[in-house]
Design a protein around this motif. Structure first.
Motif, PDB file in Angstrom:
ATOM      1  N   ARG A 132     -52.013-100.349 -13.729  1.00 56.02           N
ATOM      2  CA  ARG A 132     -52.793 -99.095 -12.992  1.00 56.02           C
ATOM      3  C   ARG A 132     -52.276 -97.889 -12.542  1.00 56.02           C
ATOM      4  NH1 ARG A 132     -58.484 -98.122 -15.778  1.00 56.02           N
ATOM      5  NH2 ARG A 132     -59.036 -96.267 -14.999  1.00 56.02           N
TER       6      ARG A 132
ATOM      7  N   GLU B 118     -66.455-101.404 -17.249  1.00 58.22           N
ATOM      8  CA  GLU B 118     -65.233-101.312 -17.069  1.00 58.22           C
ATOM      9  C   GLU B 118     -64.803-100.064 -18.476  1.00 58.22           C
ATOM     10  OE1 GLU B 118     -62.782-103.240 -15.841  1.00 58.22           O
ATOM     11  OE2 GLU B 118     -64.777-103.777 -14.485  1.00 58.22           O
ATOM     12  N   ARG B 119     -65.046 -99.964 -19.380  1.00 58.60           N
ATOM     13  CA  ARG B 119     -64.569 -99.554 -20.438  1.00 58.60           C
ATOM     14  C   ARG B 119     -65.434 -98.234 -21.173  1.00 58.60           C
ATOM     15  NH1 ARG B 119     -64.372-102.892 -25.069  1.00 58.60           N
ATOM     16  NH2 ARG B 119     -63.102-100.886 -25.955  1.00 58.60           N
TER      17      ARG B 119
ATOM     18  N   HIS C 187     -67.382 -96.519 -24.633  1.00 59.42           N
ATOM     19  CA  HIS C 187     -67.013 -96.763 -25.998  1.00 59.42           C
ATOM     20  C   HIS C 187     -67.676 -95.842 -26.709  1.00 59.42           C
ATOM     21  CE1 HIS C 187     -67.229-101.773 -25.585  1.00 59.42           C
ATOM     22  NE2 HIS C 187     -67.670-101.028 -24.282  1.00 59.42           N
TER      23      HIS C 187
ATOM     24  N   PHE D 166     -70.975 -96.174 -20.560  1.00 58.77           N
ATOM     25  CA  PHE D 166     -69.744 -96.725 -19.748  1.00 58.77           C
ATOM     26  C   PHE D 166     -70.290 -98.286 -19.743  1.00 58.77           C
ATOM     27  CE2 PHE D 166     -68.550 -96.594 -15.220  1.00 58.77           C
ATOM     28  CZ  PHE D 166     -66.843 -97.218 -16.224  1.00 58.77           C
TER      29      PHE D 166
ATOM     30  N   LYS E 298     -52.808 -92.153 -16.512  1.00 58.96           N
ATOM     31  CA  LYS E 298     -54.073 -93.028 -15.857  1.00 58.96           C
ATOM     32  C   LYS E 298     -53.329 -94.233 -15.804  1.00 58.96           C
ATOM     33  CE  LYS E 298     -57.181 -95.862 -18.603  1.00 58.96           C
ATOM     34  NZ  LYS E 298     -58.325 -95.672 -19.958  1.00 58.96           N
TER      35      LYS E 298
ATOM     36  N   GLU F 196     -62.160 -89.821 -19.724  1.00 58.10           N
ATOM     37  CA  GLU F 196     -62.177 -91.166 -20.156  1.00 58.10           C
ATOM     38  C   GLU F 196     -62.448 -92.151 -21.061  1.00 58.10           C
ATOM     39  OE1 GLU F 196     -60.740 -95.349 -19.988  1.00 58.10           O
ATOM     40  OE2 GLU F 196     -60.748 -93.726 -17.848  1.00 58.10           O
ATOM     41  N   HIS F 197     -60.788 -92.684 -21.966  1.00 63.57           N
ATOM     42  CA  HIS F 197     -62.053 -93.665 -23.677  1.00 63.57           C
ATOM     43  C   HIS F 197     -60.906 -94.041 -23.489  1.00 63.57           C
ATOM     44  CE1 HIS F 197     -58.385 -90.574 -24.880  1.00 63.57           C
ATOM     45  NE2 HIS F 197     -59.396 -89.942 -23.853  1.00 63.57           N
ATOM     46  N   GLU F 198     -60.524 -94.725 -24.875  1.00 63.93           N
ATOM     47  CA  GLU F 198     -59.661 -96.024 -24.844  1.00 63.93           C
ATOM     48  C   GLU F 198     -59.091 -94.609 -26.606  1.00 63.93           C
ATOM     49  OE1 GLU F 198     -60.929 -99.665 -24.913  1.00 63.93           O
ATOM     50  OE2 GLU F 198     -60.671 -99.850 -22.928  1.00 63.93           O
TER      51      GLU F 198
END
Length: 607
Positions: free
Chosen positions: A254, A66-67, A69, A63, A241, A205-207
């Motif tokens: 968001r 912000e994101r 990975h 983390f 989310k 949390e992930h993308e």
């Protein structure tokens, strides 16, 4: 390798899963389509998951503020899984599913658990999330959230635990308040604002996908702002989310869900594990703080909705533990066949000019491999048997469905806990077979052990499963569920007694069944729950070993007159379990039967 051949045998020759195609729900399928699904999943797991299992461990989620990975192969793998259609494997054709039996779905997912349980968790959680919404959501919630998850566009989570309330869900403090005067008019469901913290949220949390759909347990306060104590006040909410419209499109806003941090785990590192803050004000949907959530079902029925999918979830945990055990077993078996060390006993064995022999020729190594084989193949039989009971419960005759439900009552605590304990032991033995090499990261067996150790904790710890089994399941309805299980075991014994080679095992199982029954009666003889349940975990261990001995004998019965290496291996594993494992139940049951008071009476200061 041993796993696929064993899987096919258990499904076809033991459970006769192909007979399910005679039922209307599965009539479009055949033994060939079942096999094709297994082939496809085995191939995807081998090509997209297994080669990157170590990478997911060494490059754990990071983390940056912000994101989160993740390694690129994780995204590729989960997308391949989604494209296979397995996210909706058991769903209706009309919902985009394949209408597969639960037992085939579980068997297919076993390949992913074995290849990389952490990478596969994103998809498994999504499937469970969407399946719950298909059962309890409104028609629009099913269309917008569940079906979009099944497509792989969005992924899902389960948000139950909180920092101060792990397994004790009645103590959760996350609250949900109506979002304005028109909160009940939102087409996606009655709209609430959630505020609170959730801990241990896998895939929180992930993308990897366009959106993450959180299913969140929270309490709705009364008019005085008080939370209903206990579990009665818990409700369930959909908290995306990113906010969405009724066409399953992102609105561009968001939601007020923020990652507070990642938990850094012993194993299972490829799955992000999160502390999530709901309503902390980092994001302000609609110009105010509070995460927007949509009520699922009725207020106060959150646990009822969540427990709808608990049986299958616990079977899945047990099966995941089995497959990690299987991965370690196969790795150590392959190593033992190739690793030369030592010579035969006796004078000739002292001659250094003589060639060393593979360590698989040593009796103690055979013992460790036999133990692993009995644990993982027995555990696989247990998980598939319980999945088959799910199919009986949903599609069998009324009598068969009722019987399956009774059996599941007593077997669910076992299918979750027994593999979680003994397949971890299998992983430990795999490390031992490899010796010093097994303790290094040059070989995968140490990762299998680390990944598997989680399964004794999540979806209900051993202690909780023991309390459930001894405190509820074996005594409910006058012990009907226990009697139903005993009837199945007695039928297996009767069949074994007709085969001279299995008669001794049959008599041993009958004696063990009687021993468990006697201990159960003695444990409850005073009617004092606190005294009885102080030894619930040893009872769970003994009960689990009884169940596994029964399944091994049933599997041995189904081998018939086969004498090939495969059949001989199964018989040897059954014999091992009866000779080395089943006798352990005496020590476990002794403390149960006499209601040993030590652990209950031990004072905290004495430690």
């Amino acid at each position: 390798m041993p796993m696929r051949k064993t899987l096919d045998f258990l499904l076809t020759d033991w459970l006769h899963a192909q007979d399910l195609t005679q039922r209307p729900r599965f009539a479009e399928h055949s033994a060939e389509t079942f096999s094709a699904v297994l082939d496809t999943c085995e191939k995807i797991a081998a090509e997209k998951f297994a080669p990157f299992n170590r990478l997911s461990d060494t490059q754990e989620p990071q983390f940056d503020g912000e994101r989160v990975h993740l390694p690129e192969p994780t995204r590729v793998a989960v997308q391949a899984y989604a494209e296979s259609g397995m996210l909706a494997a058991a769903q209706d054709f009309e919902a985009g599913g394949m209408q597969l039996p639960c037992v085939i779905e579980m068997a297919a997912n076993a390949f992913f658990s074995k290849a990389s349980v952490a990478m596969g968790a994103y998809a498994m959680l999504t499937s469970g999330n969407a399946g719950l919404l298909m059962a309890h959501g409104t028609p629009l919630q099913r269309e917008v959230f569940a079906k979009t998850e099944f497509s792989g566009r969005w992924f899902g989570t389960m948000c139950l635990s909180e920092p101060q309330a792990g397994s004790s869900l009645s103590d959760i403090l996350t609250r949900a308040t109506p979002d304005g005067e028109g909160f009940a008019a939102d087409p996606l469901g009655a709209r609430y604002r959630l505020r609170g913290n959730k801990m241990w949220i896998s895939a929180g949390e992930h993308e990897l996908s366009e959106n993450i759909v959180h299913l969140v347990l929270a309490k709705i306060p009364d008019e005085q702002g008080r939370l209903t104590p206990g579990a009665r006040g818990i409700s369930l909410f959909i908290v995306p989310k990113h906010l969405v419209d009724t066409q399953a499109q992102l609105t561009g806003e968001r939601n007020d869900v923020a990652l507070a941090g990642l938990n850094h785990k012993l194993g299972f590192r490829g799955t992000s594990n999160c502390l999530l803050n709901f309503g902390e004000g980092k994001f302000t949907p609609g110009g105010q703080s509070g995460a927007i959530g949509y009520l699922v079902g009725q207020p106060g029925e959150g646990l009822k909705c969540m427990f709808h999918m608990m049986n299958e979830a616990r079977i899945g945990v047990g099966l995941g533990a089995v497959m990690l055990g299987f991965a370690g077993y196969e790795a150590s078996l392959d190593y033992a066949r190739q690793r030369p060390q030592g010579r035969p006993m006796g004078v000739a064995g002292k001659d250094p000019s003589q060639p060393q022999r593979p360590i698989i020729e040593h009796a103690d190594v055979k013992r460790m491999l036999l133990a692993q084989k009995s644990y993982v193949e027995g555990g696989l039989a247990l998980a598939l048997y319980c999945a088959h009971l799910i199919d009986e419960q949903h599609t069998g005759t009324p009598e068969a469905a009722q019987a399956a439900g009774q059996l599941l009552e007593v077997l669910i605590p076992v299918v979750k806990s027994w593999p979680s304990e003994w397949c971890v032991e299998a992983n430990s033995l795999a490390i031992q077979v490899l010796g010093g090499y097994g303790y290094t990261r040059d070989f995968p067996v140490e990762q299998y052990w680390r990944d598997n150790r989680l399964n004794m904790i999540h979806e209900g710890t051993h202690g909780i499963q023991g309390l459930d089994l001894l405190g509820r399941k074996v005594v409910m309805n006058g012990g009907q569920a226990l009697q139903a299980l005993a009837g199945r075991m007695q039928a297996t014994v009767a069949r074994a007694l007709e085969d001279e080679s299995l008669a001794g095992l049959g008599r041993a199982l009958a004696a063990a069944l009687a021993e468990v029954g006697s201990a159960t009666q003695k444990a409850w003889s005073t009617g004092e729950p606190e005294a009885t349940l102080a030894n619930a975990t040893p009872y769970l261990q003994a009960f689990g070993h009884l169940v596994l001995a029964w399944l091994w004998l049933d599997v041995a019965n189904s081998l018939g007159a086969r004498s090939d290496d495969f059949a001989q291996g199964k018989r040897a594993a059954a014999r091992y379990f009866f000779a080395y494992e089943l006798p352990k139940i005496g020590a476990w049951l002794a403390v149960v039967a006499r209601r040993e008071p030590l652990c209950r009476e031990m004072q905290a200061d004495w430690f």
